[in-house]
Design an enzyme around this catalytic site. Structure first.
Site, PDB file in Angstrom:
ATOM      1  N   ARG A 241      51.427  19.757  25.665  1.00 49.76           N
ATOM      2  CA  ARG A 241      52.585  18.875  25.555  1.00 49.76           C
ATOM      3  C   ARG A 241      52.116  17.461  25.245  1.00 49.76           C
ATOM      4  NH1 ARG A 241      54.216  22.526  29.708  1.00 49.76           N
ATOM      5  NH2 ARG A 241      56.204  23.557  29.165  1.00 49.76           N
ATOM      6  N   LYS A 268      54.663  19.050  33.088  1.00 51.86           N
ATOM      7  CA  LYS A 268      56.127  19.029  33.041  1.00 51.86           C
ATOM      8  C   LYS A 268      56.666  19.890  34.180  1.00 51.86           C
ATOM      9  CE  LYS A 268      60.080  19.990  30.051  1.00 51.86           C
ATOM     10  NZ  LYS A 268      60.542  20.628  28.799  1.00 51.86           N
ATOM     11  N   HIS A 337      56.239  18.424  19.361  1.00 54.31           N
ATOM     12  CA  HIS A 337      56.415  19.535  20.303  1.00 54.31           C
ATOM     13  C   HIS A 337      56.465  20.868  19.560  1.00 54.31           C
ATOM     14  CE1 HIS A 337      57.497  20.970  24.346  1.00 54.31           C
ATOM     15  NE2 HIS A 337      58.220  21.875  23.713  1.00 54.31           N
ATOM     16  N   ARG A 340      53.623  23.612  19.316  1.00 56.72           N
ATOM     17  CA  ARG A 340      53.516  24.688  20.300  1.00 56.72           C
ATOM     18  C   ARG A 340      54.205  25.955  19.785  1.00 56.72           C
ATOM     19  NH1 ARG A 340      52.599  23.317  25.516  1.00 56.72           N
ATOM     20  NH2 ARG A 340      54.411  24.412  26.401  1.00 56.72           N
ATOM     21  N   HIS A 363      53.857  27.838  30.309  1.00 59.41           N
ATOM     22  CA  HIS A 363      55.259  28.143  30.575  1.00 59.41           C
ATOM     23  C   HIS A 363      55.399  28.744  31.961  1.00 59.41           C
ATOM     24  CE1 HIS A 363      56.581  28.380  26.087  1.00 59.41           C
ATOM     25  NE2 HIS A 363      56.561  27.146  26.553  1.00 59.41           N
ATOM     26  N   TYR A 373      53.167  38.005  41.307  1.00 57.22           N
ATOM     27  CA  TYR A 373      52.069  38.954  41.189  1.00 57.22           C
ATOM     28  C   TYR A 373      51.167  38.692  39.977  1.00 57.22           C
ATOM     29  CZ  TYR A 373      54.212  41.681  44.889  1.00 57.22           C
ATOM     30  OH  TYR A 373      54.722  42.081  46.106  1.00 57.22           O
TER      31      TYR A 373
END
Length: 410
Positions: A241, A268, A337, A340, A363, A373
């Site tokens: 970012r 973020k 951006h 990405r 993310h 998990y």
């Protein structure tokens, strides 16, 4: 003898409290301090009691008689007027505590620790502007879907579709809190999803495969500050970012391990999440390391990798890259951006592990069970992936480089 306004005004305080009767059990109590209080004497179930009716002159003679008349009516119906008064006061208090605004403020206080101060202020301001003036004082249990729809459509008609969407979501959260605490039975915001216009999502402008060579050529030819060009290149090679890139410090770079460790405070995340989140680890390709070594010659003696030219103790503004894109002729065609999205699309098309790609993008896993998990960093896989990606970029620049075949490299 019945009282008159003149006799009441002329009543003077005495050493002890005394009473001036008006008839039918209504009287005026005059205290030594000069207070004049209306009282109604009655019996209920054989027990004597006195009902306070207010203070003179706030409550005049006519109003006091009306209140006494209401008390007599209640008695005739088998109702204790004093007990009814307490019940009415409690109901009014509960009603005030159960208005939409009261519960909205309770919800806001409960949730704001998850938000930044600016976001918390924006949320409350949106409710104060668009919701509270219309249903803020309404008991939350009485608000119906049609009533809320009418309020939200005011915002919709003004063209503020994103605001309208967020307001519906916030109202729904407020109603759910009321349901959980037993103050209403349903969420009238829930069925309004299909009744409101859906805002069209404006995706970040991202380069596709065919546009990447043109962009890289324009970047190479761009007449700009060298540090700015290197920042753009490093963004391409790491697809982090832009805020993380602009805040990057030399202490975060480990050349020996080929690793960039982004601290939680630069990620973020919500303010509360930053306190417990782990740093984001970014494996660095040979190309990325070469860019960083060149940057060392420019800013190696400073805290930030990209120091601000006007204030060297501060980092470069992310706005610098946006302006550079405009100078390159990519205004409206590409967004920083969007790098990405470009990387994610190409890497997925090339068959890389989607989980490794998502981890590289930092993310947040929306499925909470899966997130609990699946905490793997996929570090070795990501190292190979990032090396392949940098080689791919170099190839698109026209360099004599062939990207490593990921499948064989595994």
């Amino acid at each position: 003898m019945a009282l008159t306004d003149i006799s009441i005004r002329q009543a003077k305080p005495q050493e002890k409290t005394y009473h001036l009767p008006d008839g039918s059990s209504l009287f005026l109590e005059v205290t030594p301090s000069g207070g004049k209080l209306w009282r109604y004497r009655f019996r209920f179930n054989g027990k004597a009691a006195v009902l306070a009716l207010g203070k003179y002159p706030d409550v005049g003679l006519a109003e006091a008689r009306n209140k006494a008349g209401e008390a007599r009516k209640q008695l005739s119906e088998g109702i204790n007027p004093a007990a009814q008064r307490k019940s009415d006061k409690l109901a009014a208090k509960l009603s005030a505590a159960n208005t939409f605004r009261a519960i909205a403020e309770e919800w806001h206080a409960k949730e704001r620790h998850e938000w930044s101060e600016q976001h918390a202020e924006r949320v409350m301001t949106s409710l104060e502007l668009h919701i509270f003036p219309f249903i803020g004082s309404s008991p939350i249990k009485d608000i119906k879907p049609l009533e809320l729809l009418e309020v939200l459509r005011r915002v919709e008609k003004a063209g503020n579709l994103d605001t309208c969407k967020r307001l519906r979501q916030r109202c729904s959260s407020i109603f759910r809190l009321a349901i959980l605490t037993g103050r209403c039975d349903s969420d009238p915001a829930a069925p309004l999803v299909g009744a409101l216009k859906t805002p069209q999502a404006e995706h970040r402008k991202a380069l596709n495969r065919d546009e990447l060579p043109e962009f890289l050529h324009a970047l190479k030819e761009m007449d700009s500050n060298r540090q700015t060009k290197l920042m753009m290149e490093l963004m391409l090679h790491t697809f982090t970012r832009v805020g993380e890139m602009s805040m990057a410090r030399w202490e975060e770079i480990d050349f020996g391990s080929k690793l960039w460790t982004i601290p939680p405070e630069h990620r973020k995340l919500t303010d509360i999440s930053k306190k417990s989140a782990a740093p984001h680890l970014v494996p660095l390709s040979d190309h990325a390391l070469a860019i960083l070594r060149e940057l060392q010659a420019i800013s190696g003696g400073r805290e930030h990798i990209f120091p601000n030219r006007n204030s060297p103790n501060r980092p470069m503004s992310p706005e610098t890259l946006r302006r550079a894109l405009h100078r390159m002729g990519f205004k409206g065609k590409a967004d920083v951006h969007g790098f990405r999205s470009t990387a994610s699309t190409i890497l997925n098309e090339e068959g890389f592990n989607p989980d490794a790609i998502e981890r590289q993008l930092a993310h947040v896993e929306r499925n909470r069970v899966r997130a609990a998990y699946n905490r793997a960093e996929y570090m070795e896989e990501r190292r190979r992936m990032m090396q392949w990606w940098s080689s791919y970029i170099a190839q698109q620049q026209g360099d004599n480089v062939v990207p490593v075949n990921f499948q064989r490299a595994g």
